[in-house]
Design a protein around this motif. Structure first.
Motif, mmCIF file in Angstrom:
data_model
loop_
_atom_site.group_PDB
_atom_site.id
_atom_site.type_symbol
_atom_site.label_atom_id
_atom_site.label_comp_id
_atom_site.label_asym_id
_atom_site.label_seq_id
_atom_site.Cartn_x
_atom_site.Cartn_y
_atom_site.Cartn_z
ATOM 1 N N LEU A 71 0.890 -1.024 0.044
ATOM 2 C CA LEU A 71 0.278 -0.011 -0.117
ATOM 3 C C LEU A 71 0.867 1.447 0.055
ATOM 4 O O LEU A 71 1.660 1.371 0.826
ATOM 5 C CB LEU A 71 -0.945 0.046 1.279
ATOM 6 C CG LEU A 71 -1.715 1.295 1.432
ATOM 7 C CD1 LEU A 71 -2.810 1.241 0.198
ATOM 8 C CD2 LEU A 71 -2.441 1.189 2.791
ATOM 9 N N ILE A 130 -2.480 0.557 -4.479
ATOM 10 C CA ILE A 130 -2.215 -0.845 -4.009
ATOM 11 C C ILE A 130 -1.527 -1.398 -5.192
ATOM 12 O O ILE A 130 -1.982 -1.454 -6.316
ATOM 13 C CB ILE A 130 -3.292 -1.513 -3.767
ATOM 14 C CG1 ILE A 130 -4.123 -0.896 -2.385
ATOM 15 C CG2 ILE A 130 -2.921 -3.204 -3.290
ATOM 16 C CD1 ILE A 130 -5.242 -1.540 -2.004
ATOM 17 N N VAL A 184 1.263 -5.159 2.602
ATOM 18 C CA VAL A 184 -0.231 -5.639 2.765
ATOM 19 C C VAL A 184 -0.178 -7.006 3.550
ATOM 20 O O VAL A 184 0.385 -7.960 2.716
ATOM 21 C CB VAL A 184 -1.154 -5.584 1.729
ATOM 22 C CG1 VAL A 184 -2.716 -6.257 1.913
ATOM 23 C CG2 VAL A 184 -1.262 -4.062 1.110
ATOM 24 N N THR A 198 -1.503 -10.330 3.764
ATOM 25 C CA THR A 198 -2.371 -11.085 2.881
ATOM 26 C C THR A 198 -2.831 -12.376 3.795
ATOM 27 O O THR A 198 -1.924 -12.955 4.342
ATOM 28 C CB THR A 198 -1.575 -11.791 1.674
ATOM 29 O OG1 THR A 198 -1.045 -10.614 1.126
ATOM 30 C CG2 THR A 198 -2.454 -12.524 0.834
#
Length: 117
Positions: free
Chosen positions: A4, A83, A112, A114
């Motif tokens: 991000l 992103i 990010v 996941t």
């Protein structure tokens, strides 16, 4: 790996720009977005409305507290995000450095988290 890119700018600066400077700024972001897209790394992006439209919510002792305004009062405000999905942090930093925000604000790069399926 997804990252991000959070774009922080001084919102007051936009209104101080001339019409030509604003048009050049919009064109720079459009070109950057197109470059990310062509490279196949862009997975999403958003431009945010001004921080004066923000609402902050927190729960204290089981009760919601709703406040007008952003979470933090600072010189720079979160204005948008990208992103991207790239190989590693070095690649994400490279893309962040190419973002127009990096020349007049701050780009925060964060991986990010996941969640496995």
């Amino acid at each position: 790996m997804p990252y991000l890119l959070m774009l922080y700018v001084n919102e007051a600066g936009w209104s101080k720009l001339s019409q030509t400077e604003q048009e050049q700024g919009v064109a720079a972001y459009k070109a950057y977005t197109e470059t990310l897209t062509k490279a196949g790394v862009l997975t999403g992006f958003n431009r945010l409305q001004g921080s004066s439209t923000a609402t902050t919510v927190r729960v204290v002792n089981g009760k919601s507290q709703v406040l007008d305004g952003p979470y933090a009062d600072s010189k720079e405000q979160l204005g948008g995000n990208y992103i991207i999905d790239v190989a590693d942090l070095d690649a994400a930093i490279s893309w962040a450095a190419r973002c127009p925000t990096a020349s007049h604000g701050v780009v925060e790069v964060r991986p990010v988290w996941t969640i496995p399926a």
